[in-house]
Each structure stands twice: as structure tokens, then as C-alpha cells.
Design a protein around this motif. Sequence first.
Motif, PDB file in Angstrom:
ATOM      1  N   LEU A  88       0.834  -1.211   0.000  1.00  0.00           N
ATOM      2  CA  LEU A  88       0.000   0.000   0.000  1.00  0.00           C
ATOM      3  C   LEU A  88       0.864   1.255   0.000  1.00  0.00           C
ATOM      4  O   LEU A  88       0.555   2.239  -0.691  1.00  0.00           O
ATOM      5  CB  LEU A  88      -0.928  -0.012   1.217  1.00  0.00           C
ATOM      6  CG  LEU A  88      -1.979  -1.133   1.239  1.00  0.00           C
ATOM      7  CD1 LEU A  88      -2.775  -1.093   2.535  1.00  0.00           C
ATOM      8  CD2 LEU A  88      -2.907  -1.030   0.036  1.00  0.00           C
ATOM      9  N   LEU A  89       1.967   1.237   0.759  1.00  0.00           N
ATOM     10  CA  LEU A  89       2.896   2.364   0.734  1.00  0.00           C
ATOM     11  C   LEU A  89       3.519   2.498  -0.653  1.00  0.00           C
ATOM     12  O   LEU A  89       3.675   3.610  -1.175  1.00  0.00           O
ATOM     13  CB  LEU A  89       3.987   2.165   1.781  1.00  0.00           C
ATOM     14  CG  LEU A  89       5.102   3.222   1.813  1.00  0.00           C
ATOM     15  CD1 LEU A  89       4.524   4.609   2.119  1.00  0.00           C
ATOM     16  CD2 LEU A  89       6.176   2.838   2.833  1.00  0.00           C
ATOM     17  N   PHE A  90       3.844   1.374  -1.256  1.00  0.00           N
ATOM     18  CA  PHE A  90       4.403   1.352  -2.611  1.00  0.00           C
ATOM     19  C   PHE A  90       3.446   2.046  -3.583  1.00  0.00           C
ATOM     20  O   PHE A  90       3.864   2.877  -4.399  1.00  0.00           O
ATOM     21  CB  PHE A  90       4.624  -0.106  -3.023  1.00  0.00           C
ATOM     22  CG  PHE A  90       5.333  -0.294  -4.328  1.00  0.00           C
ATOM     23  CD1 PHE A  90       6.717  -0.309  -4.396  1.00  0.00           C
ATOM     24  CD2 PHE A  90       4.614  -0.494  -5.505  1.00  0.00           C
ATOM     25  CE1 PHE A  90       7.371  -0.504  -5.607  1.00  0.00           C
ATOM     26  CE2 PHE A  90       5.260  -0.687  -6.710  1.00  0.00           C
ATOM     27  CZ  PHE A  90       6.648  -0.696  -6.767  1.00  0.00           C
ATOM     28  N   ASP A  91       2.164   1.728  -3.491  1.00  0.00           N
ATOM     29  CA  ASP A  91       1.170   2.340  -4.371  1.00  0.00           C
ATOM     30  C   ASP A  91       1.094   3.851  -4.161  1.00  0.00           C
ATOM     31  O   ASP A  91       0.991   4.624  -5.127  1.00  0.00           O
ATOM     32  CB  ASP A  91      -0.209   1.722  -4.120  1.00  0.00           C
ATOM     33  CG  ASP A  91      -0.296   0.276  -4.573  1.00  0.00           C
ATOM     34  OD1 ASP A  91       0.655  -0.199  -5.230  1.00  0.00           O
ATOM     35  OD2 ASP A  91      -1.305  -0.381  -4.260  1.00  0.00           O
ATOM     36  N   LEU A  92       1.122   4.269  -2.907  1.00  0.00           N
ATOM     37  CA  LEU A  92       1.023   5.700  -2.612  1.00  0.00           C
ATOM     38  C   LEU A  92       2.216   6.467  -3.172  1.00  0.00           C
ATOM     39  O   LEU A  92       2.064   7.592  -3.664  1.00  0.00           O
ATOM     40  CB  LEU A  92       0.916   5.917  -1.102  1.00  0.00           C
ATOM     41  CG  LEU A  92      -0.408   5.491  -0.461  1.00  0.00           C
ATOM     42  CD1 LEU A  92      -0.350   5.651   1.052  1.00  0.00           C
ATOM     43  CD2 LEU A  92      -1.571   6.306  -1.031  1.00  0.00           C
ATOM     44  N   VAL A  93       3.396   5.872  -3.110  1.00  0.00           N
ATOM     45  CA  VAL A  93       4.574   6.527  -3.683  1.00  0.00           C
ATOM     46  C   VAL A  93       4.439   6.619  -5.200  1.00  0.00           C
ATOM     47  O   VAL A  93       4.720   7.653  -5.804  1.00  0.00           O
ATOM     48  CB  VAL A  93       5.854   5.768  -3.286  1.00  0.00           C
ATOM     49  CG1 VAL A  93       7.057   6.287  -4.079  1.00  0.00           C
ATOM     50  CG2 VAL A  93       6.120   5.922  -1.796  1.00  0.00           C
ATOM     51  N   PHE A  94       3.978   5.550  -5.809  1.00  0.00           N
ATOM     52  CA  PHE A  94       3.861   5.554  -7.267  1.00  0.00           C
ATOM     53  C   PHE A  94       2.797   6.522  -7.752  1.00  0.00           C
ATOM     54  O   PHE A  94       2.881   7.067  -8.854  1.00  0.00           O
ATOM     55  CB  PHE A  94       3.587   4.130  -7.779  1.00  0.00           C
ATOM     56  CG  PHE A  94       4.826   3.423  -8.218  1.00  0.00           C
ATOM     57  CD1 PHE A  94       5.081   3.182  -9.556  1.00  0.00           C
ATOM     58  CD2 PHE A  94       5.776   3.022  -7.294  1.00  0.00           C
ATOM     59  CE1 PHE A  94       6.240   2.548  -9.962  1.00  0.00           C
ATOM     60  CE2 PHE A  94       6.939   2.395  -7.675  1.00  0.00           C
ATOM     61  CZ  PHE A  94       7.178   2.152  -9.022  1.00  0.00           C
ATOM     62  N   VAL A  95       1.769   6.732  -6.941  1.00  0.00           N
ATOM     63  CA  VAL A  95       0.713   7.631  -7.384  1.00  0.00           C
ATOM     64  C   VAL A  95       1.211   9.074  -7.441  1.00  0.00           C
ATOM     65  O   VAL A  95       0.631   9.906  -8.150  1.00  0.00           O
ATOM     66  CB  VAL A  95      -0.527   7.493  -6.481  1.00  0.00           C
ATOM     67  CG1 VAL A  95      -0.433   8.342  -5.228  1.00  0.00           C
ATOM     68  CG2 VAL A  95      -1.797   7.838  -7.253  1.00  0.00           C
ATOM     69  N   THR A  96       2.304   9.397  -6.734  1.00  0.00           N
ATOM     70  CA  THR A  96       2.883  10.731  -6.878  1.00  0.00           C
ATOM     71  C   THR A  96       3.433  10.919  -8.283  1.00  0.00           C
ATOM     72  O   THR A  96       3.344  12.009  -8.855  1.00  0.00           O
ATOM     73  CB  THR A  96       4.004  10.962  -5.850  1.00  0.00           C
ATOM     74  OG1 THR A  96       5.070  10.033  -6.066  1.00  0.00           O
ATOM     75  CG2 THR A  96       3.488  10.808  -4.436  1.00  0.00           C
ATOM     76  N   ALA A  97       3.994   9.846  -8.835  1.00  0.00           N
ATOM     77  CA  ALA A  97       4.478   9.915 -10.218  1.00  0.00           C
ATOM     78  C   ALA A  97       3.308  10.043 -11.186  1.00  0.00           C
ATOM     79  O   ALA A  97       3.383  10.781 -12.181  1.00  0.00           O
ATOM     80  CB  ALA A  97       5.312   8.677 -10.546  1.00  0.00           C
ATOM     81  N   VAL A  98       2.205   9.349 -10.888  1.00  0.00           N
ATOM     82  CA  VAL A  98       1.000   9.476 -11.710  1.00  0.00           C
ATOM     83  C   VAL A  98       0.496  10.909 -11.671  1.00  0.00           C
ATOM     84  O   VAL A  98       0.140  11.498 -12.706  1.00  0.00           O
ATOM     85  CB  VAL A  98      -0.098   8.508 -11.214  1.00  0.00           C
ATOM     86  CG1 VAL A  98      -1.412   8.774 -11.936  1.00  0.00           C
ATOM     87  CG2 VAL A  98       0.329   7.063 -11.420  1.00  0.00           C
ATOM     88  N   ALA A  99       0.472  11.499 -10.477  1.00  0.00           N
ATOM     89  CA  ALA A  99       0.008  12.874 -10.335  1.00  0.00           C
ATOM     90  C   ALA A  99       0.904  13.845 -11.087  1.00  0.00           C
ATOM     91  O   ALA A  99       0.420  14.811 -11.696  1.00  0.00           O
ATOM     92  CB  ALA A  99      -0.041  13.247  -8.849  1.00  0.00           C
ATOM     93  N   SER A 100       2.208  13.592 -11.061  1.00  0.00           N
ATOM     94  CA  SER A 100       3.145  14.463 -11.788  1.00  0.00           C
ATOM     95  C   SER A 100       2.881  14.411 -13.288  1.00  0.00           C
ATOM     96  O   SER A 100       2.856  15.445 -13.966  1.00  0.00           O
ATOM     97  CB  SER A 100       4.582  14.033 -11.481  1.00  0.00           C
ATOM     98  OG  SER A 100       5.507  14.830 -12.187  1.00  0.00           O
ATOM     99  N   ALA A 101       2.670  13.209 -13.816  1.00  0.00           N
ATOM    100  CA  ALA A 101       2.370  13.076 -15.244  1.00  0.00           C
ATOM    101  C   ALA A 101       1.053  13.755 -15.589  1.00  0.00           C
ATOM    102  O   ALA A 101       0.930  14.434 -16.626  1.00  0.00           O
ATOM    103  CB  ALA A 101       2.322  11.594 -15.628  1.00  0.00           C
ATOM    104  N   GLY A 102       0.041  13.598 -14.721  1.00  0.00           N
ATOM    105  CA  GLY A 102      -1.248  14.241 -14.958  1.00  0.00           C
ATOM    106  C   GLY A 102      -1.156  15.753 -14.936  1.00  0.00           C
ATOM    107  O   GLY A 102      -1.794  16.441 -15.742  1.00  0.00           O
TER     108      GLY A 102
END
Length: 391
Positions: free
Chosen positions: A27-41
Motif C-alpha cells: 500500500l505504501l508502494f502504491d502511494l509513492v507511485f501515485v505521486t508519479a502518476v500525479a506528476s504526469a497528470g
Amino acid sequence: MHAAPLRRPMSARDPREPGRASSSLELLFDLVFVTAVASAGTQLHQGVVAGQWSALGGFAMTFFAIWWAWMNYTWFASAYDNDDVGFRVLTFVIMGGALILAAGTPELFASGQSPVVVAGYAVMRFGMALLWLRAAKGDPARRRVALTYAGGISLVQLLWILRLALPEERFVAASFVALVVAELAVPMVAERREHTPFHPDHVADRAGGMTMIVLGEVVLATVVATQTVLAGGWGGSGVTLDLVLLVTGVFLVVVATWWLYFRRELTDLAGHPRRVWAFGYLHYFLYASIAATGAGVTAGVEVATHDAHVSAGAVEWLVGGAAAVFVLTVGVLHRLGGDSVRRCLLPGAVVAVLVLVIAAAGPSVGVGVLLTGLVLIATVVVNQVWDRAIS
């Protein structure tokens, strides 16, 4: 208190293990990766507002790196997560690579190349290769599979690094496509004879969890953009009827997206030795389309409050196009799961045409997003009626 063991054999886990769910580390892994998703968005949103549609290319490239690294780790952990210190440390290394990649995203969108993005991706991929080397040692029965993964990942990553030296910009897109094909081929080559014991329930749960997180990004983007308006930002335009319609439409899109994705269980696909690849690879389009919706919505808020120079039609094409990609991809997934063409592909095609017609009609951005949301909600209603009729 429970201390993680310093080192334990990385043997394969039982793919039929009951009660397997996402760990707190995942779950922590997902939260970190979603920051990269947010940056791309964010970069896609800024590109749309500026009328730079080349941002779609940057978004597609960045999102591939994020999705591919996330999926590789997720599936590996499903089979080999032993929760020792070594596994945790390498997981943190991959997380660090995701943050480095996120930091370099603006440069990639601006020029099509970014040493920082490549460095972040290299950290993630070489970290993944080290995990596979541990699996090769801990699971002798699948040593060849694990070594093929480790070697393939490392080789392709070296090619990504060499790609930075390409002399001409015209080779950037072609080389990207070639290396994407190489990346996607590694698992197929590695598992052509022996299969990694992925846990179907766990993989499906992880995929669904990531869908929820990316949907959350859409909601967050809408709320933050609306808060900015309410606070008098973007020239103090204030709340307009179009903005109210837009926010209402976004809520309907989010609800319908969740409902359509979780309409049926996907565990059977995650456990199928052949369809599992389609299950995994199709999620790129699912996640990317949802993330693109968030970028389109943020741009739409600026259009609805007359604080952007881009046309409403441009935003509607982005939101409508993302919705079309989503429903078609979900339709293909459900078709692979055994639904008839009439049950899943035909409705998906009809919905895709309708949302694109709405975009082409060129209403105000609020009306366009609201109509798109209503079409998706209508699809949910039809699905419910159909499911009840055949149950």
C-alpha cells in the motif's frame, strides 16, 4: 513486537494461499507511485491548457514507465514476497526510483528526453533485477525463469540508457516504441515454458486497488481546482453554472468508472496462463485513461471559469477520448473473461461513439462533461438490468 528477519530464502509462495491481501508495504508502494502518476497528470493538464497536444506523447511515455515498473513489482511480490529486510530495502529502492522519475517528468514533457527520468527508471528496473536474482537463488525449480527476467530487464534498461545518446529527435519516438515492445516481450520470453506462481486473487486485488487510487487522483484534482476557484484564484472568476455542471459530471464519471470496472470479478483472468498477459497489459490503458480524465477535468475547471485560453472543445475531446478508451478496454477485459460480444464489446463501442459525438458537438465544457457522465451512468443502469435478467 515483530521484527522482520534479516534474510530468509525467497522461495515461491503458494498461489492458492487463502486470505492473501495487499500488505502495508504494498500500500505504501502504491502511494509513492501515485505521486508519479500525479506528476504526469499535472504536466498533461498544463500542456492542454497551453494548447500543446504534444503533451499527450509525453504523458504516454511517462505513464508507461510508471505502470510497467509498478506492474512488474506487483506481480513479483505476488509470487515471492518473503518480507525480509532485503525485500523491504529493495522495495524502498524501487520507490525511490519512482520519486526520481516524478522529478524529471517536466523535462520529459518539454523535450521528449530526460536523463532524470531515465535515471529514476534505471533505479526501479535494476532494483527489480536484483529481486529476480534473489528469486533465482531461492527457487531452484524456476531458476531459469528468474534469471531470464533479471537478464532481460537489465539488457533493456541498458538500451534505455543508450537511447539518451540518439543524435536526432526524429528517432526518439521510434526508439521508444521499439524498447516498449522489448519490455513487454521479457515476461513472455521468460515464462514460455515455466510459469511464475502468481497469486490470482492477490494480483486482481492489487489491480483493483490501483484503480481506486488513480480514481482518487481524479477526485482530488477536481476538489483542488475547485477550491482554487472558491478562494478567488485564477483571476477571481468565481463559481459559474458551467463549473457546477462540470463538477457534477466528474462525480458521475468517477462513480460509473468504479462501477463498470468492478462489475465482475477478474481473478479468473489473472489466473489464466495465457489471458493473464492481456489482463496485465490492458491495465495500462485503464490507468492511463483514468489519469488523463483527471488532467482534463483540471483543465476544464479553468475553462469553465474563463481562466484558460484553450477551447472547451479541446478539454471535451480529452475527457471524452479518455472515457472511450476506458469503456472499450473494460469491454475487452470482460470479453476475455467470457462475456459475449453483444454483452460487453458492442455496448462499449456504442458508449465510445456517444462520448466522442458529445465532444464533437462542442457544448460548453460543463455540459460536455455532464453529458459524458450521464452516458456512463446510463451504461451502468443497462448493465444492472442485463445482469439481473440473465441471473
